[in-house]
Design a protein around this motif. Structure first.
Motif, mmCIF file in Angstrom:
data_model
loop_
_atom_site.group_PDB
_atom_site.id
_atom_site.type_symbol
_atom_site.label_atom_id
_atom_site.label_comp_id
_atom_site.label_asym_id
_atom_site.label_seq_id
_atom_site.Cartn_x
_atom_site.Cartn_y
_atom_site.Cartn_z
ATOM 1 N N LEU A 35 -7.720 2.421 -10.270
ATOM 2 C CA LEU A 35 -6.786 1.905 -11.271
ATOM 3 C C LEU A 35 -6.958 2.599 -12.611
ATOM 4 C CD1 LEU A 35 -4.546 -0.164 -11.552
ATOM 5 C CD2 LEU A 35 -6.234 -1.845 -12.258
ATOM 6 N N THR A 36 -8.193 2.916 -12.988
ATOM 7 C CA THR A 36 -8.433 3.621 -14.251
ATOM 8 C C THR A 36 -7.850 5.029 -14.200
ATOM 9 O OG1 THR A 36 -10.486 2.370 -14.587
ATOM 10 C CG2 THR A 36 -10.192 4.370 -15.891
ATOM 11 N N LEU A 37 -7.998 5.711 -13.066
ATOM 12 C CA LEU A 37 -7.448 7.066 -12.932
ATOM 13 C C LEU A 37 -5.921 7.054 -12.975
ATOM 14 C CD1 LEU A 37 -9.650 8.857 -10.233
ATOM 15 C CD2 LEU A 37 -9.609 9.245 -12.694
ATOM 16 N N LEU A 41 -3.537 8.788 -15.677
ATOM 17 C CA LEU A 41 -2.504 9.753 -15.283
ATOM 18 C C LEU A 41 -1.162 9.394 -15.911
ATOM 19 C CD1 LEU A 41 -1.582 12.166 -13.557
ATOM 20 C CD2 LEU A 41 -1.239 10.567 -11.663
ATOM 21 N N GLY A 42 -0.817 8.102 -15.855
ATOM 22 C CA GLY A 42 0.428 7.665 -16.480
ATOM 23 C C GLY A 42 0.429 7.882 -17.976
ATOM 24 N N ALA A 43 -0.706 7.612 -18.625
ATOM 25 C CA ALA A 43 -0.793 7.803 -20.077
ATOM 26 C C ALA A 43 -0.686 9.276 -20.433
ATOM 27 C CB ALA A 43 -2.105 7.224 -20.596
ATOM 28 N N ASN A 295 6.832 7.168 -13.433
ATOM 29 C CA ASN A 295 6.301 5.801 -13.448
ATOM 30 C C ASN A 295 6.331 5.185 -12.057
ATOM 31 O OD1 ASN A 295 5.830 5.905 -16.188
ATOM 32 N ND2 ASN A 295 7.741 4.912 -16.755
ATOM 33 N N GLY A 296 7.381 5.509 -11.286
ATOM 34 C CA GLY A 296 7.464 5.003 -9.920
ATOM 35 C C GLY A 296 6.327 5.514 -9.056
ATOM 36 N N ILE A 297 6.037 6.811 -9.184
ATOM 37 C CA ILE A 297 4.940 7.400 -8.402
ATOM 38 C C ILE A 297 3.609 6.779 -8.798
ATOM 39 C CG2 ILE A 297 3.678 9.536 -7.923
ATOM 40 C CD1 ILE A 297 6.323 11.027 -8.349
ATOM 41 N N ILE A 298 3.397 6.638 -10.112
ATOM 42 C CA ILE A 298 2.144 6.053 -10.585
ATOM 43 C C ILE A 298 2.030 4.589 -10.149
ATOM 44 C CG2 ILE A 298 0.879 5.381 -12.672
ATOM 45 C CD1 ILE A 298 2.005 7.916 -13.966
ATOM 46 N N GLY A 299 3.161 3.890 -10.125
ATOM 47 C CA GLY A 299 3.152 2.501 -9.668
ATOM 48 C C GLY A 299 2.705 2.377 -8.217
ATOM 49 N N VAL A 300 3.164 3.308 -7.374
ATOM 50 C CA VAL A 300 2.749 3.294 -5.965
ATOM 51 C C VAL A 300 1.251 3.536 -5.845
ATOM 52 C CG1 VAL A 300 2.983 4.480 -3.753
ATOM 53 C CG2 VAL A 300 5.007 3.992 -5.115
ATOM 54 N N LEU A 301 0.743 4.506 -6.625
ATOM 55 C CA LEU A 301 -0.694 4.784 -6.596
ATOM 56 C C LEU A 301 -1.496 3.589 -7.100
ATOM 57 C CD1 LEU A 301 -0.696 8.454 -7.976
ATOM 58 C CD2 LEU A 301 -0.939 7.722 -5.602
#
Length: 433
Positions: A35-37, A41-43, A295-301
């Motif tokens: 979750l931190t990674l 990544l999103g930031a 954001n969608g990709i990061i949400g899945v991760l």
């Protein structure tokens, strides 16, 4: 028992069964690490997109295209000689329809529009330096939308779209190739551009380098001002073919006292464009689509990390339930000596929070260490062509929120075992074998 004693006791009791607690902490570690990674990544990507919007957008222009049609009538559309032409290449924004001069007049007549300029795509075959010892020709592409915003400059100034002389902004990687000492040395130099006319004849023209731009994920190619674009586009236009444009740029005027274009100004022009069967987008609108996908990709991760944390929460419940069972006589003794139900509940809840803190803190620290190393390697290697992009950006507040969220999950997971411990009857607990 004082609050400090409860905290000290909870910390010590959490590791009575070291192996069981360690395995539970490791399960939280995996979720916190992931979750931190993903948060970093999103930031990092969001920060880069924000910087690009600030550097590319002038804030007072709209990219105008024909509105996408939703005609559901059966059969082919009847030909209208006065209507819009269809492009031989589909336009993802306008559905393959081209604007004509009537559309440009309609845009120019809208309140809040200062002027409108059609974007004319040009094709340049090569570029060479006119005033250095390097005579090698290099391929060059010109960004057709360079007139709608600013470039992310290393040196020099932005294009002057109203200047009569031809101007270009060179990509940074052409500086050494054309024989310039550095980006500053390229400013004010003259370059030669070669292109083919409509009759397939080879033609050349010269332009002044006014700026050098960094490589960007969101903008590529050289920038050309209106004077240069018009010269080459006129030479490449097919005689007798009516003017048609895939995209036009509407320059807006602000309603504020200082002429600043507000969001209301942009929204008003968009509504007027829609009434004229046209669509307008700002640079922010276009980059917002990119941001939504990211954001969608990061949400899945992040979902995978959340699944790991949910699994870990069952581990916490199991660990504390077993602890309650093993310490039944101890619980009875504490209650017989006067410890209240609330203190017992707090004792076991704090054990869960301690486990959550250890797992989340260790996972976050490991993610920061590994992520920082990955960002450094990527910045010096695969992402070296994208200066300003920090692949994993660790914001202290975001890291703190991840730790706090996992501690909350741990607390909620410990509620059931803590309630069971608090409800123990002291006499029955002391009789437990």
């Amino acid at each position: 028992m004082r609050a400090t004693d409860v905290i000290t006791s909870a910390t010590r009791n959490a590791f009575r069964s070291k192996l069981r607690t360690t395995l539970t902490v490791l399960s939280l570690f995996v979720g916190a690490f992931t979750l931190t990674l993903t948060t970093a990544l999103g930031a990092g990507v969001s920060d880069y997109v924000t910087k690009q919007v600030a550097s590319l957008s002038t804030g007072d222009v709209l990219l105008v295209t024909p509105a996408t049609t939703t005609d559901t009538t059966e059969g082919p559309t009847e030909y209208d000689p006065d209507g819009r032409q269809q492009s031989s290449q589909a336009n993802p924004l306008g559905g393959g329809t081209l604007m004509n001069d009537d559309d440009l007049d309609s845009i120019a007549a809208i309140d809040g529009v200062d002027r409108v300029e059609p974007i004319r795509s040009i094709s340049v075959d090569w570029v060479a330096s006119s005033d250095t010892s390097i005579d090698t020709r290099y391929e060059l592409s010109v960004n057709p939308t360079s007139s709608i915003g600013r470039s992310d400059l290393v040196a020099g100034a932005q294009l002057d779209q109203e200047a009569e002389d031809a101007q270009v902004i060179l990509p940074e990687d052409y500086v050494d190739a054309l024989g310039y000492e550095d980006a500053g040395d390229a400013i004010g130099r003259t370059i030669e551009l070669g292109y083919s006319g409509a009759d397939r004849s080879e033609r050349t023209t010269e332009a002044t380098v006014v700026g050098v731009a960094r490589t960007s994920l969101l903008a590529s190619g050289a920038g050309a001002n209106q004077a240069l674009t018009t010269e080459i586009a006129d030479a490449q236009a097919v005689p007798g073919q009516p003017d048609a444009y895939a995209v036009a740029v509407a320059y807006l005027t602000g309603s504020g006292g200082d002429g600043t274009v507000t969001d209301d100004d942009v929204a008003g022009v968009k509504v007027a464009l829609a009434d004229a069967d046209l669509a307008g987008q700002t640079v922010e609108d276009q980059l917002g689509v990119v941001q939504t996908i990211i954001n969608g990709i990061i949400g899945v991760l992040s979902a995978f990390a959340i699944v790991a944390l949910i699994a870990a929460s069952f581990g916490i419940i199991n660990t504390l339930l077993m602890s309650v069972q093993e310490r039944t006589r101890e619980i009875g003794l504490m209650k017989a000596m006067g410890m209240s139900n609330g203190r017992v509940f707090g004792l076991f809840s704090l054990e869960a929070v301690v486990i959550g803190f250890l797992g989340s803190a260790l996972g976050a620290l490991a993610a920061i260490g590994v992520g920082s190393a990955i960002s450094s390697v990527a910045a010096a290697g695969p992402l070296a062509a994208l200066p300003g992009l920090t692949l994993l950006l660790f914001d202290p507040l975001s890291v703190a929120l991840v730790i706090a969220a996992i501690m909350l999950i741990a607390f909620l997971s410990g509620v059931l075992p803590a309630r069971r411990a608090a409800r123990q009857h002291p006499i029955e607990s002391l009789r437990y074998e």
